[in-house]
Design an enzyme around this catalytic site. Structure first.
Site, short mmCIF file in Angstrom:
data_model
loop_
_atom_site.label_atom_id
_atom_site.label_comp_id
_atom_site.label_asym_id
_atom_site.label_seq_id
_atom_site.Cartn_x
_atom_site.Cartn_y
_atom_site.Cartn_z
N ASP A 9 0.83 -1.17 -0.09
CA ASP A 9 -0.04 0.25 0.04
C ASP A 9 1.00 1.49 -0.07
OD1 ASP A 9 -1.80 1.94 0.55
OD2 ASP A 9 -3.04 0.96 1.96
N MET A 10 0.76 2.20 -0.79
CA MET A 10 1.56 3.23 -1.13
C MET A 10 1.21 4.27 0.05
SD MET A 10 3.30 2.66 -3.81
CE MET A 10 4.01 4.18 -4.19
N ASP A 103 -3.52 2.10 -5.54
CA ASP A 103 -2.46 2.24 -4.60
C ASP A 103 -2.05 1.03 -3.88
OD1 ASP A 103 -3.91 2.86 -2.48
OD2 ASP A 103 -2.15 4.11 -1.72
N GLU A 104 -2.81 -0.10 -4.18
CA GLU A 104 -2.90 -1.02 -3.25
C GLU A 104 -3.07 -2.26 -3.84
OE1 GLU A 104 -6.03 -2.06 0.40
OE2 GLU A 104 -6.24 -0.12 -0.65
P1 TTP Z 1 -5.30 5.07 0.94
O1 TTP Z 1 -4.47 3.93 0.57
O2 TTP Z 1 -6.45 4.65 1.55
O3 TTP Z 1 -4.58 6.21 1.42
P2 TTP Z 1 -3.33 6.86 1.35
O4 TTP Z 1 -2.58 6.08 0.44
O5 TTP Z 1 -3.38 8.24 0.72
O6 TTP Z 1 -2.64 6.99 2.70
P3 TTP Z 1 -2.00 5.64 3.75
O7 TTP Z 1 -0.51 5.82 3.84
O8 TTP Z 1 -2.75 5.73 4.61
O9 TTP Z 1 -2.11 4.43 2.57
O10 TTP Z 1 -5.93 5.49 -0.55
C1 TTP Z 1 -5.08 5.68 -1.71
C2 TTP Z 1 -5.51 6.88 -2.51
O11 TTP Z 1 -7.07 6.89 -2.48
C3 TTP Z 1 -5.45 7.96 -1.82
O12 TTP Z 1 -4.26 8.66 -1.59
C4 TTP Z 1 -6.57 9.07 -2.21
C5 TTP Z 1 -7.49 8.34 -2.52
N1 TTP Z 1 -8.72 8.13 -1.68
C6 TTP Z 1 -9.64 9.12 -1.99
O13 TTP Z 1 -9.63 9.76 -3.03
N2 TTP Z 1 -10.73 9.26 -1.14
C7 TTP Z 1 -10.69 8.50 0.04
O14 TTP Z 1 -11.55 8.63 0.98
C8 TTP Z 1 -9.76 7.40 0.49
C9 TTP Z 1 -9.73 6.82 1.63
C10 TTP Z 1 -8.56 7.65 -0.54
MG MG Z 2 -2.35 4.02 0.41
#
Ligand code: TTP
Ligand code: MG
Length: 348
Positions: A9-10, A103-104
């Protein structure tokens, strides 16, 4: 043998890409979202999280919590472009990549060239950082549920392994909201019964799970005991499965090419069997030292995922080639795919 599953996960993905493209934003609270006051936050950098800013929060609220934040507009195309590059690295590590979002992903590295999950994880982190300039977090375990739990453990830029002997200690104190498959309503219902952490669920028998959690109940019963048999499912839209490599020494001897073909066919059939996929067309691809590309295909009468058949066909194709020039690259691709759905299989 236990599987080795990675959940990758990024970190703060959209915000990290903004910091990458605009270096003056590095180390700053960056909030990505709709720019109007009515917009919501997509995500924010870890610097902004300290102020309490979160995904899905209205932008005006984020502005109140973090007035000195840098508010930037979502540039989805750019994130998708970077995401494609990252997934290309994942797919070099293993064929078994299941994307969950931009991103996952889950990666099954059990039969990859890496001897441990940790080795694969370090390799991925290094390559993504060197080639793209971003960090990510990786959870390693023997199933999906635990791998995903682990990737959240040391975010950002973390690696965490959950081994079998760490169960149940690691699971007991967890909030039940962390159980994959348990929806918000079920969590609320269990909370109302005084059940908050996994330890509270342990003494309860299977009947309880069936009665209160319905058809998911048995899965949840197993999951909290560290059991999760879901496989890593690659994108079902794929049209072909292939493996290729540049040879250690250029050659035109069939005997020297055979081990490569054998290895590819083995890896590919493992993938087919895991995914319940059958193929009909086998293609051999090779490149000569003069950089001429050749592909030769054969289509069988019936679909198969049988190693012997696929390997023998691949060798037959190769043997019919007149290899005058030395070869520098060889590959096998399987196509004309048919998926067997699980119901059909159980009927038989
Ligand atoms: P996530 O992997 O949930 O969050 P993240 O990568 O920003 O942070 P983390 O380090 O906790 O993993 O989501 C990936 C991307 O998806 C995030 O960068 C932006 C988008 N996203 C939205 O647009 N709306 C949302 O509610 C969420 C949770 C994510
Ligand atoms: Mg992420």
């Amino acid at each position: 043998m236990d599987k080795i599953i990675l959940h990758v996960d990024m970190d703060a993905f959209f915000a990290s890409v903004e910091q990458l493209d605009n270096p003056h934003l590095k180390g700053k609270p960056v909030i990505v979202g709709g720019v109007s006051e009515r917009g919501v936050v997509s995500t924010c950098s870890y610097e902004a999280r300290k102020f309490g800013v979160k995904s899905a929060m209205p932008v005006f609220m984020a502005q109140r919590l973090c007035p000195k934040g840098y508010f930037v507009r979502v540039r989805y195309h750019r994130y998708k472009e970077i995401s494609n590059k990252i997934f290309a690295i994942f797919r070099e590590v293993t064929q078994l990549v299941e994307p969950l979002s931009i991103d996952e992903a889950y990666l099954d590295v059990t039969n990859s060239r890496f001897t441990s999950g940790m080795e694969a994880a370090i390799y991925i982190k290094n390559r993504v950082f060197k080639e793209i300039g971003l960090t990510l977090s990786i959870g390693i375990s023997y199933n999906k549920f635990l791998a995903k739990l682990a990737s959240d453990w040391n975010k950002p830029n973390g690696i965490k392994v959950i081994e079998k002997d760490m169960i149940p200690e690691i699971l007991l104190p967890l909030s039940i909201s962390k159980i994959y498959g348990l929806g918000k309503k079920s969590v609320q219902r269990l909370n109302n019964m005084g059940i908050y952490i996994i330890e509270d669920l342990y003494p309860l028998n299977k009947e309880f799970f069936l009665e209160y959690l319905g058809k998911n109940g048995l899965d949840i019963y197993e999951r909290i005991r560290g059991i999760d048999n879901r496989i890593v499912e690659v994108n079902r839209d794929r049209k072909s499965y292939g493996r290729e490599t540049t040879l250690k020494f250029d050659t035109h001897e069939i005997e020297e090419l055979e081990p490569y073909i054998q290895g590819f066919c083995k890896e590919l059939t493992v993938t087919l069997i895991r995914q319940n996929i059958y193929i009909k067309t086998i293609t051999i691809k090779y490149k000569t030292i003069a950089f001429e590309n050749h592909t030769r295909s054969r289509t069988l009468n019936t679909y198969t995922n049988n190693y012997e058949i696929i390997y023998k066909t691949a060798m037959d194709i190769l043997q019919e080639e007149e290899l005058e020039n030395y070869i520098r690259l060889i590959g096998v691709t399987l196509s004309s795919i048919r998926e067997e759905n699980v119901q059909q299989l159980t009927l038989f």
